[in-house]
Design a protein around this motif. Sequence first.
Motif, PDB file in Angstrom:
ATOM      1  N   THR A 147       3.259   6.107  -4.015  1.00 13.76           N
ATOM      2  CA  THR A 147       2.171   6.494  -3.091  1.00 13.76           C
ATOM      3  C   THR A 147       1.028   7.166  -3.830  1.00 13.76           C
ATOM      4  O   THR A 147      -0.116   7.119  -3.374  1.00 13.76           O
ATOM      5  N   THR A 153       0.838  -1.197   0.000  1.00 17.20           N
ATOM      6  CA  THR A 153       0.000   0.000   0.000  1.00 17.20           C
ATOM      7  C   THR A 153       0.877   1.253   0.000  1.00 17.20           C
ATOM      8  O   THR A 153       2.091   1.186   0.212  1.00 17.20           O
ATOM      9  N   GLY A 154       0.230   2.384  -0.220  1.00 15.02           N
ATOM     10  CA  GLY A 154       0.937   3.659  -0.148  1.00 15.02           C
ATOM     11  C   GLY A 154       1.524   3.917   1.231  1.00 15.02           C
ATOM     12  O   GLY A 154       2.598   4.498   1.361  1.00 15.02           O
ATOM     13  N   HIS A 155       0.821   3.445   2.262  1.00 13.46           N
ATOM     14  CA  HIS A 155       1.331   3.616   3.622  1.00 13.46           C
ATOM     15  C   HIS A 155       2.635   2.854   3.826  1.00 13.46           C
ATOM     16  O   HIS A 155       3.573   3.367   4.452  1.00 13.46           O
ATOM     17  N   THR A 156       2.704   1.643   3.289  1.00  5.78           N
ATOM     18  CA  THR A 156       3.922   0.837   3.427  1.00  5.78           C
ATOM     19  C   THR A 156       5.101   1.514   2.744  1.00  5.78           C
ATOM     20  O   THR A 156       6.200   1.587   3.304  1.00  5.78           O
ATOM     21  N   LEU A 164      -0.688   3.797  -5.630  1.00  9.26           N
ATOM     22  CA  LEU A 164      -1.181   2.701  -4.801  1.00  9.26           C
ATOM     23  C   LEU A 164      -2.278   3.190  -3.857  1.00  9.26           C
ATOM     24  O   LEU A 164      -2.309   4.357  -3.490  1.00  9.26           O
ATOM     25  N   ASN A 165      -3.131   2.290  -3.459  1.00 12.34           N
ATOM     26  CA  ASN A 165      -4.149   2.629  -2.465  1.00 12.34           C
ATOM     27  C   ASN A 165      -3.486   2.869  -1.125  1.00 12.34           C
ATOM     28  O   ASN A 165      -2.539   2.175  -0.763  1.00 12.34           O
ATOM     29  N   PRO A 166      -3.997   3.860  -0.367  1.00 12.80           N
ATOM     30  CA  PRO A 166      -3.398   4.121   0.938  1.00 12.80           C
ATOM     31  C   PRO A 166      -3.600   2.944   1.826  1.00 12.80           C
ATOM     32  O   PRO A 166      -2.911   2.474   2.565  1.00 12.80           O
TER      33      PRO A 166
END
Length: 97
Positions: A92, A2-5, A95-97
């Motif tokens: 980011t 994910t964007g968070h990763t 990709l999905n957050p």
Amino acid sequence: MTGHTVLWVYIVLLFLGGLMGFIKAKSKASIIASSIFAAVLILFALDILPFRYHLAVLIFLLLFFGSRLLRSKKFMPNGMMTILTIITIALTATLNP
């Protein structure tokens, strides 16, 4: 992934870069700046601040590292951080957050 990763990986690399600047060159500015920007990006990664606005911080860092690269003509550390920032922005943003 994910964007968070992706953002968490960037945060770690950003902080470690500042730490290396402090250890190798005794640069207090490196550790202070990397800590501050890492802390701000952590707020986005934890969704304390709206995740979509993290791009503004990353674009600022891209401009900062890019301008330092153009001035110094040295790949390390500014060139590497410029490339990492571009990759982080691209991933980011897609990709999905």
